[in-house]
Design an enzyme around this catalytic site. Structure first.
Site, short mmCIF file in Angstrom:
data_model
loop_
_atom_site.label_atom_id
_atom_site.label_comp_id
_atom_site.label_asym_id
_atom_site.label_seq_id
_atom_site.Cartn_x
_atom_site.Cartn_y
_atom_site.Cartn_z
N GLU A 1 -7.10 -3.42 -3.90
CA GLU A 1 -8.59 -3.41 -3.46
C GLU A 1 -9.10 -1.93 -3.94
O GLU A 1 -10.19 -1.63 -4.80
CB GLU A 1 -8.61 -3.35 -1.69
CG GLU A 1 -9.95 -3.35 -1.30
CD GLU A 1 -9.81 -3.60 0.26
OE1 GLU A 1 -10.57 -4.48 0.87
OE2 GLU A 1 -9.17 -2.92 0.95
N GLU B 1 -8.12 5.07 -4.03
CA GLU B 1 -6.83 5.74 -3.26
C GLU B 1 -5.48 5.85 -4.30
O GLU B 1 -4.59 6.55 -3.95
CB GLU B 1 -6.63 4.92 -1.97
CG GLU B 1 -7.72 5.12 -1.04
CD GLU B 1 -7.50 4.26 0.19
OE1 GLU B 1 -7.09 4.80 1.23
OE2 GLU B 1 -7.62 3.10 0.19
N ASP C 1 0.76 -1.42 -0.23
CA ASP C 1 -0.13 -0.16 -0.02
C ASP C 1 0.63 1.33 0.08
O ASP C 1 0.52 2.26 0.45
CB ASP C 1 -0.73 0.25 1.24
CG ASP C 1 -2.06 -1.05 1.11
OD1 ASP C 1 -2.21 -1.70 -0.05
OD2 ASP C 1 -2.86 -1.15 2.35
#
Length: 712
Positions: free
Chosen positions: A482, A486, A406
């Site tokens: 996911e 973002e 991430d």
């Protein structure tokens, strides 16, 4: 491994594994990829399959195994199962070595030696046999093996309904049991001709025959011009190169005048049909998108602006020290505050901005000057990347930031807040420019040869044209992501930083990757009722993806079950920004998504923050209903606020009521010379200036209603 020239202190990252022995020694002299599409080949035992469209490929015990996978469809998921259709080896055992890699390919060397350039989107698997005892094997029963008169083409039929072709550059004596008589050295090309789902045709076989003599060994992607992506393959052999394209490629591809597309040459894949393209170079022309600080059309009314200002005053008064050391949640908190500053600008409420600027400076500066208590940014010498102090000691801390999970999410939030603060305070921007660029370059470095700090585009996949988030973790279904929204925030925020620092290159790369991420999100994460990418069983039950894997589509989330539809909607929407207007431009799909989600809101325990995201999208087609629901909320997502929700609702103009062609979420392409970086930069500034002037003119007209001007 890498000396630290970073603006942050170097650290020994004990949370991440050491670079494994699969990498050739010459590759260890530069930062290594941590989220490549082929990452499984260099994690743990290196024996998990990876998806090289259209094949799943596994390397284990000295053998390379190729699978053309069957698709397993369920209302909750779609995946492709690995089966050892056809294996090739030149030694009884041993591990592979990754000898080179680039944007679209990698080369494995297996014992023998057997060299395998794996190029994504090739309808053939190419094997260069340089020695050893060549062997073929399969788990299936072999029904028939037929060979050409010169023994350079071989057709193999299995009892599972598949037919494979093996082309050889020299005589190959392939027996009916797949044993090889005598020795062989040269080039082999393996290709699936048909299976039980895709019956053989003479035309397809003729195409495979025609292009079997030209093979790719490496590739590069050129991102030199904004919104222009150029693929170039290095090839060997003779004749033209045949590759496969997915739907996003074809949507933005500039097709040569001689029409190189072969529409009848199709392979199925996890990402829809792959169609043949002839040529060793492609040009992809992405649509120009504006990078704006504020909404596209501005406030629709003085009443709406007044409501936003009222909420803004309350939210600014409530700005308090952030009570977390988590890079993710801290990033969301400062980005939330940065939104307040930009909304204050747009609402002409400038008196509140100094307080927000002070909050941002006090909250961000300790992360950049090394005085933050409880965490901080450090440079990992082992893999060559920016991580957190906590992440360097614990693989679970900061959602796995130390194992490169991430990165674009966490740093994207920091980049957004930093961009806003730098816009408000140029002196601060100049003082911390080295640290700021260290953060953005962690996931946005394009030319790593210019320095030794970071790998090229850590998260973005230049073949799939979207990002991955999984980091240095082995997954049976390959890489995954996911939250595309973002990811979009990361590239959008990088472009905003480019605006602040007048960096045309950063503006160009950030806006280009943002446009590509959006297009891929619409293509593969959004699931409208008329979707043809996924089967009806899956489409009937899903309007948006949970987690998208290289080799799987999943309705579940990392943090919630599939039934929590409001979470699935929210995680593909947050954070709500001006660029969100383009991501969710198709109001017809938005209505489908909201109507699919609303029944889940009656479940006990649904979070108020998730409800806010549902109502935000509802406002695009039913503003009054959504507004009443938003005003009744008792809480908001930690990266959101009442101010931001009201800003979104009151800046939905008339254009948001007209439907958009599904899959075409972006504006009309700019008809201009895209080779000129300066032109695109000036065009972006021109559009932003025009929007500001239009907004100012509208505000003057609004003020005239309430003010009496003396006669001239």
């Amino acid at each position: 491994m890498h000396k630290s020239l970073s603006s942050f202190p170097a650290i020994d990252n004990t949370a991440a594994p050491n670079p494994p022995p699969f990498f050739a020694q010459n590759l260890l002299r530069r930062p290594l990829p941590t989220n490549a599409a082929w990452q499984n080949f260099v994690l743990k035992k290196g024996n998990q399959p990876e998806y090289f469209h259209p094949y799943l490929v596994q390397s284990e015990n000295g053998a390379l195994t190729v699978c053309y996978p069957a698709r397993v469809v369920h209302p909750a998921f779609i995946f492709q199962a690995f089966v050892a259709n056809l294996s090739i080896s030149c030694a009884p055992s041993g591990a592979h070595t990754l000898t080179s890699f680039d944007d679209l390919s990698l080369t494995l060397e297996l014992p023998g030696p057997l060299r395998v350039p794996l190029v994504r989107g090739s309808p053939y698997i190419t094997c260069i046999v340089e020695g050893g005892d060549l062997k073929f094997s399969t788990i299936h029963a072999v029904l028939n093996v037929s060979s050409s008169n010169d023994s350079t083409k071989h057709k193999i039929q299995f009892n599972n309904g598949q037919t494979w072709l093996v082309y050889s550059s020299a005589l190959l004596k392939l027996n009916s049991d797949l044993s090889v008589s005598g020795s062989f050295q040269g080039v082999l090309r393996l290709a699936l001709l048909s299976d039980k789902f895709d019956q053989v045709t003479d035309e397809k076989e003729q195409i495979l025959d025609r292009f079997s003599t030209c093979y790719p060994i490496s590739a590069q992607v050129d991102l030199a011009a904004p919104f222009r992506i150029c693929y170039k393959w290095e090839k060997k052999g003779w004749g033209d190169l045949l590759m496969l394209s997915h739907s996003v490629h074809r949507h933005i591809m500039t097709v040569p005048a001689d029409d190189s597309v072969i529409p009848e040459f199709i392979y199925r894949s996890m990402d829809g049909d792959l169609v043949g393209i002839v040529g060793d170079s492609w040009v992809l022309e992405e649509t120009h998108i504006p990078i704006n600080w504020h909404s596209i059309e501005g406030f629709e009314s003085r009443k709406g602006k007044k409501a936003v200002v009222s909420a803004l005053e309350h939210d600014v008064a409530d700005l308090n020290p952030i009570g977390t050391t988590s890079t993710y949640f801290y990033g969301k908190a400062i980005a939330r505050a940065a939104r307040l500053a930009l909304i204050a600008e747009e609402a002409n409420c400038h008196s509140l901005i100094p307080r927000i600027r002070e909050f941002l400076e006090q909250s961000i500066t300790p992360w950049l000057d090394g005085t933050f208590v409880g965490n901080g940014f450090v440079y990992d010498k082992k893999w060559g990347g920016l991580i957190s102090k906590n992440g360097a000691q614990d693989s679970g801390a900061d959602f796995g930031l130390g194992v490169y999970n991430d990165h674009h999410y966490h740093f994207g939030y920091f980049c957004y807040a930093i961009a806003v603060l730098a816009k408000l305070d140029q002196n601060w921007a100049r003082s911390f420019k080295p640290q700021v660029y260290s953060i953005v370059k962690d996931f946005m470095t394009v030319n790593p040869e210019e320095g030794v700090l970071y790998t090229r585009l850590r998260n973005f996949d230049l073949w799939k044209l979207h990002s991955w988030a999984g980091g240095l973790t082995e997954f049976a279904d390959g890489r995954n992501q996911e939250s595309t929204s973002e990811a979009l925030n990361a590239y959008y925020s990088a472009a905003l930083l480019g605006l602040v620092y007048e960096d045309t290159n950063l503006i160009g790369i950030g806006s280009t990757l943002a446009a590509l991420e959006m297009r891929s999100a619409v293509a593969w994460w959004h699931v409208p009722l008329n979707s043809t990418v996924y089967e009806s069983e899956f489409v009937q039950e899903n309007r948006i993806m949970g987690v998208l894997w290289a080799n799987k589509r999943d309705s579940g989330l990392w943090f919630a079950p599939a039934e929590w539809r409001e979470c699935r909607l929210g995680i593909q929407l947050l954070p709500i920004l001006p660029i969100t207007e383009l991501l969710f431009a198709d109001v017809g799909f938005v209505k489908q998504l909201v109507e699919w989600t609303v029944p889940a809101l009656s479940r006990e325990g649904v979070g108020e923050g998730w409800k806010g995201f549902v109502y935000a999208l509802e406002s695009m087609y039913d503003k009054d209903s959504a507004l009443q629901k938003v005003k009744a909320l008792k809480g908001y997502d930690d990266g959101n606020s009442l101010t931001n929700l009201l800003w979104w609702i009151y800046t939905r103009g008339n254009k948001h009521t007209r439907p958009v062609v599904p899959g075409d979420c972006l504006p009309v392409p700019v008809q201009a010379d895209r080779h000129c970086d300066l032109y695109n930069l000036l065009l972006s500034f021109k559009e932003s200036t025009q929007l500001e002037l239009q907004r100012l003119a509208a505000e003057i007209q609004e003020l005239k209603k309430y003010c009496q001007f003396p006669a001239q």
